[in-house]
Scaffold this motif. Sequence first.
Motif, short mmCIF file in Angstrom:
data_model
loop_
_atom_site.label_atom_id
_atom_site.label_comp_id
_atom_site.label_asym_id
_atom_site.label_seq_id
_atom_site.Cartn_x
_atom_site.Cartn_y
_atom_site.Cartn_z
N ARG A 110 1.02 -1.31 -0.06
CA ARG A 110 0.05 -0.10 0.10
C ARG A 110 0.72 1.15 -0.06
N SER A 111 0.40 2.25 -0.27
CA SER A 111 0.96 3.66 -0.38
C SER A 111 1.13 4.21 1.08
N VAL A 112 2.01 5.07 1.34
CA VAL A 112 2.15 5.73 2.51
C VAL A 112 0.83 6.19 3.21
N ALA A 113 0.03 6.97 2.40
CA ALA A 113 -1.21 7.36 2.75
C ALA A 113 -2.18 6.29 2.99
N GLU A 114 -2.14 5.13 2.27
CA GLU A 114 -3.13 4.02 2.62
C GLU A 114 -2.73 3.47 3.79
N SER A 115 -1.55 3.43 4.12
CA SER A 115 -0.81 2.64 5.49
C SER A 115 -1.27 3.45 6.49
N ARG A 116 -1.25 4.72 6.63
CA ARG A 116 -1.79 5.74 7.72
C ARG A 116 -3.11 5.24 8.01
N LEU A 117 -4.18 5.36 6.68
CA LEU A 117 -5.37 5.07 7.06
C LEU A 117 -5.45 3.44 7.74
N GLY A 118 -4.75 2.56 7.18
CA GLY A 118 -4.71 1.01 7.55
C GLY A 118 -4.55 1.13 9.29
N LEU A 119 -3.34 1.90 9.78
CA LEU A 119 -3.07 1.79 10.98
C LEU A 119 -4.45 2.65 11.74
N GLU A 120 -4.88 3.36 11.56
CA GLU A 120 -6.17 3.92 12.17
C GLU A 120 -7.37 2.82 12.26
N ARG A 121 -7.59 2.32 11.03
CA ARG A 121 -8.44 1.24 11.08
C ARG A 121 -8.05 0.11 12.14
N VAL A 122 -7.08 -0.27 12.16
CA VAL A 122 -6.64 -1.38 13.21
C VAL A 122 -6.58 -1.14 14.41
N TYR A 123 -5.98 0.16 14.68
CA TYR A 123 -6.18 0.61 16.20
C TYR A 123 -7.88 0.81 16.57
N ALA A 124 -8.48 1.01 15.65
CA ALA A 124 -9.81 1.17 15.85
C ALA A 124 -10.42 -0.08 16.19
N THR A 125 -10.21 -1.22 15.32
CA THR A 125 -10.56 -2.39 15.47
C THR A 125 -10.06 -3.12 17.07
N PHE A 126 -8.91 -2.90 17.24
CA PHE A 126 -8.08 -3.47 18.60
C PHE A 126 -7.61 -2.40 19.15
N PRO A 127 -8.41 -1.82 20.21
CA PRO A 127 -8.18 -0.47 20.92
C PRO A 127 -7.20 -0.84 21.79
N ALA A 153 -2.41 -8.26 8.98
CA ALA A 153 -3.18 -8.68 7.56
C ALA A 153 -3.98 -7.72 7.23
N LEU A 154 -4.75 -6.98 7.99
CA LEU A 154 -5.73 -6.10 7.64
C LEU A 154 -5.26 -4.80 7.02
N MET A 155 -3.88 -4.63 7.13
CA MET A 155 -3.13 -3.56 6.57
C MET A 155 -3.36 -3.28 5.28
N SER A 156 -3.24 -4.78 4.60
CA SER A 156 -3.39 -4.76 3.11
C SER A 156 -4.84 -4.58 2.51
N ALA A 157 -5.79 -4.29 3.19
CA ALA A 157 -7.21 -4.25 3.04
C ALA A 157 -7.67 -5.38 2.45
N PRO A 158 -7.86 -6.41 2.66
CA PRO A 158 -8.13 -7.72 2.04
C PRO A 158 -9.53 -7.76 1.86
N LYS A 159 -9.98 -8.35 0.91
CA LYS A 159 -11.18 -9.03 0.61
C LYS A 159 -11.51 -10.09 1.07
N LEU A 160 -10.52 -11.10 1.29
CA LEU A 160 -10.75 -12.38 1.81
C LEU A 160 -9.61 -12.59 2.79
N LEU A 161 -9.99 -12.69 4.20
CA LEU A 161 -9.13 -13.10 5.32
C LEU A 161 -9.05 -14.42 5.74
N MET A 162 -7.98 -15.23 5.41
CA MET A 162 -8.01 -16.45 5.90
C MET A 162 -7.26 -16.67 7.18
N LEU A 163 -7.69 -17.20 8.21
CA LEU A 163 -7.45 -17.39 9.77
C LEU A 163 -7.00 -18.86 10.04
N ASP A 164 -5.79 -19.03 10.30
CA ASP A 164 -5.37 -20.42 10.53
C ASP A 164 -5.08 -20.61 12.07
#
Length: 263
Positions: A110-127, A153-164
Amino acid sequence: MLTLTNVQIVYDNTIEAVREASLALGPQQIVALLGANGAGKSTTLKAISGVLYPEDGEVKGGQITFEGQPLAGMTPDRIVRAGIVMVPEGRRLFDQLTVEENLLMGGYTRSVAESRLGLERVYATFPRLTPKRAIVSGYLSGGEQQMVAIGRALMSAPKLLMLDEPTLGLAPQICDEIFTIVTRLCRQDGVSILLVEQNAQMALSIADTGYIMENGRVVLDGPADKMLRNEDVREFYLGFGEGGSRKNMRDVKHYKRRKRWLS
């Protein structure tokens, strides 16, 4: 969305780990892939992710497609860019890196801007990760490490997340929290989930569809709520026999001799 059709996976050109396995997963669905250790579940996820080659594994037959496009021949990074990301068993964090550094590694496509948004999303998901963003990940609890692994894994904005095995070795309260988050990712955020999990009852309780593998073959599949009521599933995967009486492990192992689902 994701379709496996008669997939055969072989290791070292000799060991057949998966044979004629078929499954399907649609948009905004949770699919649980269940089975005993060695049934072929993790191998199936690795085949979808394109990471069989380090173990000399190869898809020898059948087809894996994602959104109508075959995945055969695609490199792992191209598969990630297509929208498929796997969280492997055991978390596999970079123990010497901080929480945030681990997360940023997941956003390498992802781009730098997308990574920043990804971090915000992850911290919102896992406070609970927010105050620990600068802590070395090796010092986190098992549950927190699993949250970082999913967040990465969420940082790449997946459409399909596989959890083992996302709840392996975690306390029941943390397992509940992980499954609540996984459910929310699908139902609210629209991420499809392919879940490999030993806790069959918990997995089926949040899934739309379940598949059970044995010796590399899919031997039973159907709506998750129906599978929860299935006598064989209850007896051999949920630990209940007829009348709701709990069986001991010796009784459950009798399943290996009965093979009632195999043709």
